[in-house]
Design an enzyme around this catalytic site. Structure first.
Site, PDB file in Angstrom:
ATOM      1  N   TYR A 161       0.836  -1.204   0.000  1.00 31.53           N
ATOM      2  CA  TYR A 161       0.000   0.000   0.000  1.00 31.53           C
ATOM      3  C   TYR A 161       0.873   1.258   0.000  1.00 31.53           C
ATOM      4  O   TYR A 161       0.528   2.258  -0.636  1.00 31.53           O
ATOM      5  CB  TYR A 161      -0.941   0.029   1.203  1.00 31.53           C
ATOM      6  CG  TYR A 161      -1.855   1.234   1.175  1.00 31.53           C
ATOM      7  CD1 TYR A 161      -3.006   1.237   0.386  1.00 31.53           C
ATOM      8  CD2 TYR A 161      -1.535   2.397   1.881  1.00 31.53           C
ATOM      9  CE1 TYR A 161      -3.820   2.344   0.316  1.00 31.53           C
ATOM     10  CE2 TYR A 161      -2.340   3.513   1.810  1.00 31.53           C
ATOM     11  CZ  TYR A 161      -3.484   3.482   1.028  1.00 31.53           C
ATOM     12  OH  TYR A 161      -4.284   4.600   0.952  1.00 31.53           O
ATOM     13  N   LYS A 168       0.595   7.572  -6.184  1.00 32.50           N
ATOM     14  CA  LYS A 168      -0.563   8.449  -6.345  1.00 32.50           C
ATOM     15  C   LYS A 168      -0.258   9.865  -5.877  1.00 32.50           C
ATOM     16  O   LYS A 168      -0.771  10.845  -6.440  1.00 32.50           O
ATOM     17  CB  LYS A 168      -1.775   7.865  -5.624  1.00 32.50           C
ATOM     18  CG  LYS A 168      -2.298   6.605  -6.301  1.00 32.50           C
ATOM     19  CD  LYS A 168      -2.648   6.896  -7.758  1.00 32.50           C
ATOM     20  CE  LYS A 168      -2.914   5.698  -8.591  1.00 32.50           C
ATOM     21  NZ  LYS A 168      -3.208   6.030 -10.003  1.00 32.50           N
ATOM     22  N   THR A 202     -14.611  -0.961  -9.715  1.00 31.01           N
ATOM     23  CA  THR A 202     -13.663  -1.384 -10.747  1.00 31.01           C
ATOM     24  C   THR A 202     -13.063  -2.740 -10.413  1.00 31.01           C
ATOM     25  O   THR A 202     -13.218  -3.272  -9.300  1.00 31.01           O
ATOM     26  CB  THR A 202     -12.526  -0.365 -10.866  1.00 31.01           C
ATOM     27  OG1 THR A 202     -11.847  -0.294  -9.593  1.00 31.01           O
ATOM     28  CG2 THR A 202     -13.044   1.025 -11.224  1.00 31.01           C
TER      29      THR A 202
END
Length: 290
Positions: A161, A168, A202
């Site tokens: 993560y 990001k 998604t």
């Protein structure tokens, strides 16, 4: 998200050039659907593996050939993965860093001339960078994640993560840095904008919930992929969007603009310089001329 976005583009008469992995290139159902629903030029599918810089460069050459007369009005950097194994790309970089950031920098670098061509012809072009709320908050950008250290960044889910958060956050820093460099070169015809999809149904949502919980959560418990595509579509089509904007769903689900600055988003001058440098170290210099 990419399929829904491409479908909206071709239904509005736009020309969509799709960059997909080889496996996706053999998926005729969705591609035929795009071709059938296109009200303007037929979409084009080009093989592109974001885990190989050479593959990206070859794909960009194909795109340049396809757009030599028209240029590119909008470049969408919307590929994204998370909670991936601690593995290296073809070039030795972490697979998440290569997919989410380094190859997007390379795409922008290689296709910048096509964006300039379209902007001179039509008055405006945009680079739309898909990030996520995973990039919000701390920790700050760590250039180590973008160095040739793939396979040596930790095996745990927490470490996986962390790699996603770094990429990001890097997407947002890249957008802000790109906006600054465009302004410094007096180029107001090309805009750099960012968006986030929010949590939506998604394949990534299914994958992430499986990794974290041991089984997939139902897509019906979160907003649809169509909902998640709205911010990207706004950044593509809305003439009121400005360079440096970040759009995404708020707590009520409605689109809102978020400022790319601390404390919510750890993007500052140091971060912008760092991400540009590590990307150039990986794929080569990217200079925007005035």
């Amino acid at each position: 998200l990419g399929h829904v976005t491409a479908m909206a583009v071709v239904k509005k008469g736009g020309r969509a050039i799709l960059l997909n992995r080889k496996a996706s290139s053999k998926s005729p159902e969705w591609y035929h659907q795009l071709q059938n629903d296109a009200t303007g030029p037929k979409p084009i599918n080009i093989e592109c593996d974001l885990l190989s810089f050479e593959s990206v460069r070859q794909a960009c050459q194909r795109v340049r050939e396809e757009t030599q007369d028209t240029g590119i009005d909008v470049l969408c950097c919307n590929a994204g993965i998370m909670l991936q194994p601690n593995k290296a790309s073809v070039d030795g970089y972490d697979v998440t860093a290569s997919t989410n950031m380094l190859s997007h920098f390379l795409l922008t670098k290689e296709l910048f001339g096509q964006l300039e061509h379209a902007s001179k012809k039509n008055g405006l072009a945009r680079i739309v960078i898909m990030s996520s709320a995973s990039g919000y908050g701390g920790p700050a950008l760590d250039p180590t994640f973008f160095q040739r250290r793939g396979g040596n960044l930790g095996e745990s889910t927490h470490a996986s993560y962390a790699r996603c958060h770094q990429t990001k956050l890097a997407n947002l820093a890249f957008c802000s840095a790109l906006k600054d460099r465009l302004e410094s070169s007096n180029n107001n015809r090309i805009q750099a904008v960012a968006c986030t999809p929010g949590v939506c149904g998604t394949d990534m949502f299914v994958h992430a919930t499986t990794v974290m919980n041991g089984r997939p959560a139902p897509r019906s418990m979160v907003p649809s992929v169509e909902d998640g595509s709205l911010a990207q579509l706004k950044c593509i089509f809305d003439p009121t969007v400005q360079s440096g904007d970040l759009w995404g769903p708020g707590r009520d689900g409605k689109l809102e603009k978020t400022m790319m600055q601390p404390p919510q988003i750890l993007v500052d001058e140091k971060t912008k310089k760092q991400i540009w440098q590590v990307c150039e170290d990986a794929v080569g210099a990217f200079e925007i001329q005035s």
